[in-house]
Design an enzyme around this catalytic site. Structure first.
Site, PDB file in Angstrom:
ATOM      1  N   LYS A  55       0.815  -1.186  -0.084  1.00  0.00           N
ATOM      2  CA  LYS A  55      -0.103   0.105   0.059  1.00  0.00           C
ATOM      3  C   LYS A  55       1.011   1.249   0.005  1.00  0.00           C
ATOM      4  O   LYS A  55       1.980   1.049   0.462  1.00  0.00           O
ATOM      5  CB  LYS A  55      -1.093   0.102   1.302  1.00  0.00           C
ATOM      6  CG  LYS A  55      -2.111  -1.073   0.732  1.00  0.00           C
ATOM      7  CD  LYS A  55      -3.316  -0.819   1.654  1.00  0.00           C
ATOM      8  CE  LYS A  55      -4.564  -1.827   1.363  1.00  0.00           C
ATOM      9  NZ  LYS A  55      -5.641  -1.882   2.112  1.00  0.00           N
ATOM     10  N   ARG A 114      -3.512 -10.083   4.978  1.00  0.00           N
ATOM     11  CA  ARG A 114      -4.078  -9.993   3.614  1.00  0.00           C
ATOM     12  C   ARG A 114      -2.819  -9.588   2.581  1.00  0.00           C
ATOM     13  O   ARG A 114      -2.423  -8.458   2.805  1.00  0.00           O
ATOM     14  CB  ARG A 114      -5.183  -9.263   3.337  1.00  0.00           C
ATOM     15  CG  ARG A 114      -5.788  -9.288   1.872  1.00  0.00           C
ATOM     16  CD  ARG A 114      -7.273  -8.454   1.892  1.00  0.00           C
ATOM     17  NE  ARG A 114      -7.511  -8.385   0.509  1.00  0.00           N
ATOM     18  CZ  ARG A 114      -7.040  -7.420  -0.318  1.00  0.00           C
ATOM     19  NH1 ARG A 114      -6.063  -6.528  -0.150  1.00  0.00           N
ATOM     20  NH2 ARG A 114      -7.465  -7.429  -1.624  1.00  0.00           N
TER      21      ARG A 114
END
Ligand code: 7PM
Length: 364
Positions: free
Chosen positions: A303, A338
């Site tokens: 991210k 995740r």
């Protein structure tokens, strides 16, 4: 975000350590999420009435227990913190588990459309299972900041062949990453086991009913705003506490709709309507969210906050930061990580777990 005038208390287990495993009944530490491998020596107790923190004090675990004897809110929080979590669709959560990301979007930033066809997505998912994924997360809608929504028909066209192709061919659990009730319903019928919803069942009115009827576990992620606009000006009174309150409210809505708490997982939603500072506040204070009494999922892989901290513009350059974040999550007791890079994360976790226990960890 509105707050009632009544003061609200929060409890954050801190001073984390591998548990001593000599005295299970010790009052001197808090068992994080009921785990035998992670203990907290202290508890930070936070109180707020309005939007900001009014009071915060750090107590030794034994003193927090003492306080729980006359403050029922603290007693309730401590009980939730220390309750062992129920297995999720048969998967025990007494150790960190890996959810591998399978994007079936032509515009996905991390796969660049490589897995746009069902065949390639199925092969990729089976490789992730071989690499050590416990759960395979199938997503057909990009929720990247600024992304436009896709139609139900298009989303179904992308994910159903992949779920049908995987069902029966993998021992891993299959989760469906969607906000739409119809996609949830059809994906479960095709063999998915878990609902993963970045909108926490708020996107369409039918989601709650479909989720309630399904009996499948549901991942409720926090987001502020819609993917199209969420990164424009995220605002919080206190990001960690606001996210905790919002997830508390979503759990209550689910329970009122007939969804058993044991089916719920929560996720702070890294990058979804958050600045770099907000993301770091959430990552630093993660253990506070165990007070919700349900398993935690962390999705931080590749991210942009990692890019901001490390100066890496390309998502594919963010593996070291992604592993650092995954291990930080594991050390805070996060039950589901995740990630895109399953093999690398599995190796890091295996070494971390062995050090945490002081013995090689069984591989399954
Ligand atoms: C494009 C941009 C594709 C962003 C995918 C993404 C999460 C999630 C996503 C998360 C849960 C990504 C995101 N992120 N579900 N789905 N938690 N539960 O970076 O953090 O993978 S999509």
């Amino acid at each position: 975000m509105s707050h009632s005038a009544a003061p609200r208390s929060y409890l954050r287990p801190a001073a984390l350590m591998p548990s001593l495993q000599t005295d299970d009944s010790s009052d001197l530490f808090i068992r994080v999420a009921g785990r035998s491998d992670i203990a907290a020596a202290t508890a930070e107790i936070i109180v707020r009435m309005g939007t900001a923190r009014d009071e915060a004090l750090l107590l030794p675990a034994a003193e927090a227990r003492e306080r729980a004897r006359y403050e029922s809110e603290i007693a309730c929080l401590l009980t939730r913190h220390e309750a062992p979590r129920q297995p999720l669709a048969g998967l025990s959560l007494d150790r960190p588990r890996i959810m591998g990301i399978v994007n079936v979007t032509p515009d996905s930033f991390s796969d660049g459309g490589t897995f746009a066809s069902a065949r390639a997505a199925i092969d990729h998912a089976l490789q992730l299972e071989a690499d050590g994924a416990d759960i395979l997360d199938i997503g057909g809608e990009s929720t990247r900041p600024g992304a436009e929504p896709v139609s139900v028909e298009e989303e179904l066209r992308r994910v159903l062949p992949v779920i049908e192709g995987l069902a029966g061919r993998t021992k891993a659990l299959i989760s469906i990453d969607t906000r739409k009730a119809e996609v949830m319903r059809r994906a479960l019928a095709a063999g998915a086991h878990i609902i993963n919803d970045v909108a926490a069942l708020t996107y369409d009115a039918a989601c709650l009913e479909i989720a309630a009827r399904s009996k499948a576990p549901i991942i409720l992620m926090h987001a502020q705003g819609d993917p199209r606009t969420m990164q424009s000006a995220p605002r919080y009174g206190d990001c960690l506490l606001d996210v905790c309150d919002w997830l508390t409210a979503r759990i209550a809505v689910c329970e009122a709709a007939g969804i058993d708490r044991a089916r719920l997982v929560v996720d702070p939603g890294i990058g979804f309507g958050k600045t770099l500072t907000h993301n770091l506040e959430l990552l630093t204070g993660l253990t506070l969210l165990h007070g919700l009494g349900v398993p935690l999922l962390l999705g931080a892989s590749r991210k942009s906050f990692i890019g901001m901290l490390s100066g890496t513009k390309n998502a594919h350059e963010r593996l070291p930061g992604s592993i650092a974040t995954a291990l930080h999550g594991a050390a805070q007791g996060v039950q589901i990580l995740r990630v895109h890079d399953v093999a690398e994360t599995r190796q890091a976790l295996t070494v971390w777990e062995s050090m945490q226990r002081g013995a090689p960890h069984p591989s399954t």
